[in-house]
Design a protein around this motif. Sequence first.
Motif, PDB file in Angstrom:
ATOM      1  N   ALA A   8       7.885  17.376 -28.794  1.00 30.35           N
ATOM      2  CA  ALA A   8       8.398  16.149 -28.182  1.00 30.35           C
ATOM      3  C   ALA A   8       9.915  16.123 -28.225  1.00 30.35           C
ATOM      4  CB  ALA A   8       7.821  14.926 -28.894  1.00 30.35           C
ATOM      5  N   GLY A   9      10.528  17.314 -28.118  1.00 32.42           N
ATOM      6  CA  GLY A   9      11.971  17.387 -27.965  1.00 32.42           C
ATOM      7  C   GLY A   9      12.371  17.022 -26.556  1.00 32.42           C
ATOM      8  N   GLY A  10      13.539  17.498 -26.117  1.00 28.96           N
ATOM      9  CA  GLY A  10      14.037  17.116 -24.804  1.00 28.96           C
ATOM     10  C   GLY A  10      13.077  17.426 -23.677  1.00 28.96           C
ATOM     11  N   VAL A  11      12.569  18.669 -23.619  1.00 32.62           N
ATOM     12  CA  VAL A  11      11.694  19.063 -22.512  1.00 32.62           C
ATOM     13  C   VAL A  11      10.321  18.406 -22.652  1.00 32.62           C
ATOM     14  CG1 VAL A  11      10.612  20.993 -21.319  1.00 32.62           C
ATOM     15  CG2 VAL A  11      12.941  21.222 -22.174  1.00 32.62           C
ATOM     16  N   GLY A  12       9.768  18.392 -23.866  1.00 32.65           N
ATOM     17  CA  GLY A  12       8.468  17.759 -24.054  1.00 32.65           C
ATOM     18  C   GLY A  12       8.496  16.281 -23.698  1.00 32.65           C
ATOM     19  N   ASP A  13       9.544  15.598 -24.108  1.00 37.41           N
ATOM     20  CA  ASP A  13       9.720  14.190 -23.764  1.00 37.41           C
ATOM     21  C   ASP A  13       9.746  14.012 -22.251  1.00 37.41           C
ATOM     22  OD1 ASP A  13      10.763  11.336 -24.431  1.00 37.41           O
ATOM     23  OD2 ASP A  13      12.355  12.150 -23.156  1.00 37.41           O
ATOM     24  N   MET A  83      -0.027  22.762 -23.566  1.00 42.28           N
ATOM     25  CA  MET A  83       1.283  22.926 -22.949  1.00 42.28           C
ATOM     26  C   MET A  83       2.320  23.135 -24.042  1.00 42.28           C
ATOM     27  SD  MET A  83       3.065  22.817 -20.074  1.00 42.28           S
ATOM     28  CE  MET A  83       4.406  23.879 -20.612  1.00 42.28           C
ATOM     29  N   ASN A  84       2.887  24.339 -24.088  1.00 45.00           N
ATOM     30  CA  ASN A  84       3.855  24.713 -25.116  1.00 45.00           C
ATOM     31  C   ASN A  84       5.253  24.278 -24.681  1.00 45.00           C
ATOM     32  OD1 ASN A  84       5.624  25.986 -26.863  1.00 45.00           O
ATOM     33  ND2 ASN A  84       4.694  28.004 -26.683  1.00 45.00           N
ATOM     34  N   ALA A  85       5.848  23.332 -25.433  1.00 41.61           N
ATOM     35  CA  ALA A  85       7.188  22.826 -25.102  1.00 41.61           C
ATOM     36  C   ALA A  85       8.120  22.924 -26.300  1.00 41.61           C
ATOM     37  CB  ALA A  85       7.103  21.391 -24.604  1.00 41.61           C
ATOM     38  N   VAL A  86       7.968  23.979 -27.093  1.00 34.12           N
ATOM     39  CA  VAL A  86       8.853  24.194 -28.231  1.00 34.12           C
ATOM     40  C   VAL A  86       9.549  25.545 -28.095  1.00 34.12           C
ATOM     41  CG1 VAL A  86       7.633  22.677 -29.813  1.00 34.12           C
ATOM     42  CG2 VAL A  86       6.895  25.037 -29.600  1.00 34.12           C
ATOM     43  N   GLU A  87      10.355  25.886 -29.095  1.00 41.76           N
ATOM     44  CA  GLU A  87      11.151  27.112 -29.024  1.00 41.76           C
ATOM     45  C   GLU A  87      10.250  28.347 -28.947  1.00 41.76           C
ATOM     46  OE1 GLU A  87      13.483  26.717 -32.498  1.00 41.76           O
ATOM     47  OE2 GLU A  87      14.909  25.306 -31.612  1.00 41.76           O
ATOM     48  N   VAL A 364      19.138  19.062 -17.244  1.00 35.65           N
ATOM     49  CA  VAL A 364      18.667  20.424 -17.495  1.00 35.65           C
ATOM     50  C   VAL A 364      17.256  20.411 -18.066  1.00 35.65           C
ATOM     51  CG1 VAL A 364      19.086  22.556 -18.782  1.00 35.65           C
ATOM     52  CG2 VAL A 364      21.009  21.299 -17.788  1.00 35.65           C
ATOM     53  N   VAL A 365      17.011  19.545 -19.060  1.00 36.52           N
ATOM     54  CA  VAL A 365      15.663  19.494 -19.620  1.00 36.52           C
ATOM     55  C   VAL A 365      14.689  18.876 -18.623  1.00 36.52           C
ATOM     56  CG1 VAL A 365      16.505  19.424 -21.987  1.00 36.52           C
ATOM     57  CG2 VAL A 365      16.038  17.281 -20.820  1.00 36.52           C
ATOM     58  N   TRP A 366      15.152  17.901 -17.826  1.00 32.13           N
ATOM     59  CA  TRP A 366      14.261  17.296 -16.832  1.00 32.13           C
ATOM     60  C   TRP A 366      13.851  18.317 -15.776  1.00 32.13           C
ATOM     61  CZ3 TRP A 366      13.804  16.593 -11.647  1.00 32.13           C
ATOM     62  CH2 TRP A 366      12.841  15.671 -11.217  1.00 32.13           C
ATOM     63  N   GLN A 367      14.806  19.095 -15.297  1.00 34.55           N
ATOM     64  CA  GLN A 367      14.502  20.103 -14.276  1.00 34.55           C
ATOM     65  C   GLN A 367      13.522  21.135 -14.813  1.00 34.55           C
ATOM     66  OE1 GLN A 367      17.579  22.964 -13.125  1.00 34.55           O
ATOM     67  NE2 GLN A 367      17.236  22.433 -10.984  1.00 34.55           N
ATOM     68  N   THR A 368      13.665  21.490 -16.084  1.00 27.12           N
ATOM     69  CA  THR A 368      12.734  22.426 -16.711  1.00 27.12           C
ATOM     70  C   THR A 368      11.341  21.820 -16.794  1.00 27.12           C
ATOM     71  OG1 THR A 368      14.552  23.333 -18.039  1.00 27.12           O
ATOM     72  CG2 THR A 368      12.307  23.805 -18.786  1.00 27.12           C
ATOM     73  N   ALA A 369      11.266  20.531 -17.145  1.00 23.74           N
ATOM     74  CA  ALA A 369       9.989  19.866 -17.365  1.00 23.74           C
ATOM     75  C   ALA A 369       9.209  19.611 -16.084  1.00 23.74           C
ATOM     76  CB  ALA A 369      10.228  18.545 -18.092  1.00 23.74           C
TER      77      ALA A 369
END
Length: 424
Positions: A8-13, A83-87, A364-369
């Motif tokens: 639930a970091g930037g991309v997961g959020d 869904m893997n959203a971590v490092e 950047v994180v939104w575009q990735t997500a």
Amino acid sequence: MRILLVGAGGVGDAIAKIAARRDFFELLVVSDYDESRAERTVEWIRERHGDEVAARFATTRIDASDPDVVASVAREMRATHVMNAVEPKFVPSIFAGALAAGADYLDMAMSLSEPHPTDPYAQTGVKLGDDQFAQAPDWQAAGRLALVGMGVEPGLSDVFARYAADHLFSDIDELGVRDGANLVVTDEEGNEIFAPSFSIWTTIEECLNPPVIWEEDGGWFTTPPFSEPEVFDFPEGIGPVECVNVEHEEVLLMPRWVDAKRVTFKYGLGDEFITVLKTLHLLGLDSTTPVRVRSANGPVEVAPRDVVAASLPDPATIGPRMTGKTCAGLWVTGTGTDGTPREVYLYHVSDNEWTMAEYEAQCVVWQTALNPVIALELLATGAWTGTGVLGPEAFDAAPFLEVMARPESDGGYGQAWGMEDRLA
């Protein structure tokens, strides 16, 4: 579809916030080692969209480093998709946990590489994703899908590669991913600061490892970091940015499914960023091997790279202090379907002002997500199907790009993508 979102970091959020506007899933469980982060995400969804939408979300704690824990949580939540959203250092454990739980799997960054121990620029050693592709028979035997590299880069750029091969070119000379931005982050006094817009842990891994290039005659090979600088002109006001070779998954994915004579990835880092990365490497602060250090509670062991990551602003928090746009795209050269030379740049631009206003997520994180949410929806509807370990190039690009660009009022995502013919 029941989704276990790990991280639930930037991309997961941002994944959860984007998914909140869609109705293709029954339940999305936001999980994190620190469950309070997951709870903040779901509370934002509740405040923005109401109790009825929030009812399709849940939270839980998870230890992504333990495959047994991942499998247990996935089973408990009856997850059909993980869904893997971590490092990327957690890829092996989440990958194994999803398979053990009988769930399909998606990630945005693949298993890590290991440069050749004696001469990293002569051989590729263990390449990005090698460990995952080695397990493809297990996923096929289980009748399960692992869709790997399904972010923006890798991800959308790979979708562009499939689209170019199927619709724009009869013969491709080069698939060249080119990523650039004009983003600026400032402190509270308005002074520009060094604050990477994506995980510094991942950025160090990508930028200091030997970059990989693929050529038809010689296969995969590596070059020194920051090699072959070129100035690339990005659209929508971003303008010319110097780009350099960086290790990235597209080069390991595209040649598996798309015919091309050469595949490259170049990233617009800028002189300051390159200098910082070189300094971190010189001081050994890019290392992931724990060292013994003093602390108020006595000696502890900590990885230098984790210290760097903890010392910099969290990419998920810098959106309010960021201005500008980021562009992800694929530059394709070769012969068009009409038999004449063609050069095309396929791209998507994300504006930080818009993503912050709509999602309270930096661009950047939104575009990735955005892209894994689209992929999950295509899997839910049956527009995409498959088993084994597959990259985005293995699927028809047209449904993805169509639903991406279609207005939200008409069931799409309202995200136009661009195409520039650069020989005109």
